[in-house]
Design a protein around this motif. Structure first.
Motif, PDB file in Angstrom:
ATOM      1  N   ARG A   1       0.852  -1.119  -0.043  1.00 22.02           N
ATOM      2  CA  ARG A   1       0.104   0.105   0.006  1.00 22.02           C
ATOM      3  C   ARG A   1       0.769   1.284   0.182  1.00 22.02           C
ATOM      4  N   SER A   2       0.786   2.272  -1.053  1.00 16.12           N
ATOM      5  CA  SER A   2       1.607   3.381  -0.841  1.00 16.12           C
ATOM      6  C   SER A   2       0.597   4.557  -0.176  1.00 16.12           C
ATOM      7  N   SER A   3       1.689   5.417  -0.169  1.00 20.73           N
ATOM      8  CA  SER A   3       1.164   6.675   0.744  1.00 20.73           C
ATOM      9  C   SER A   3      -0.111   7.470   0.470  1.00 20.73           C
ATOM     10  N   ASN A   4      -0.522   7.107  -0.932  1.00 19.03           N
ATOM     11  CA  ASN A   4      -1.730   7.628  -1.521  1.00 19.03           C
ATOM     12  C   ASN A   4      -2.993   6.649  -1.006  1.00 19.03           C
ATOM     13  N   GLY A   5      -2.771   5.765  -0.323  1.00 21.94           N
ATOM     14  CA  GLY A   5      -3.731   4.752  -0.067  1.00 21.94           C
ATOM     15  C   GLY A   5      -3.949   3.615  -0.989  1.00 21.94           C
ATOM     16  N   ARG A   6      -3.282   3.796  -2.362  1.00 22.79           N
ATOM     17  CA  ARG A   6      -3.729   2.861  -3.279  1.00 22.79           C
ATOM     18  C   ARG A   6      -2.781   1.411  -2.916  1.00 22.79           C
TER      19      ARG A   6
END
Length: 124
Positions: free
Chosen positions: A102-107
């Protein structure tokens, strides 16, 4: 960071058995398919077996009936039990995992990771 650490390779006589293990660690959201591949000297890397997160398995024809792949989802670990080993099974065995992070953008994104390889040598 994600790491796949393999263990269990070695030297065995024809007809013997070995069990390989591969543990994934690090920043993991989930793991989809996991599998084992092998590469003999001078040859390409070939599929040995795969297992999905739901437990469905797939094997190369050359190992069907002799090898068994399994996984422990709680431990992020995949195993390969190898029975009736033959000299033609000699190769470096690589663990593979399709890991969702999971990336910092929530994706969430799926990435392909490989272990460092473990040598399996079968003597005749």
């Amino acid at each position: 960071q994600v790491q796949l650490v393999e263990s269990g390779g070695g030297l065995v006589q024809a007809g013997g058995s070995l069990r390989l293990s591969c543990a994934a660690s690090g920043s993991i959201f989930s793991i989809n398919a996991m599998g084992w591949y092998r590469q003999a000297p001078g040859k390409q890397r070939d599929l040995v077996a795969t297992v999905t997160s739901g437990g469905s398995t797939n094997y190369a024809d050359s190992v069907k009936g002799r090898f068994t792949i399994s996984r422990d989802n709680a431990k992020n670990t995949v195993y390969l039990r190898m029975n009736s080993l033959q000299p033609e099974d000699t190769a470096v065995y690589y663990c593979n995992a399709r890991i969702v992070r999971r990336s910092s953008n929530g994706r969430s994104y799926e990435y392909d990771y490989w272990g460092q390889g473990t040598q399996v040598t079968v003597s005749s």
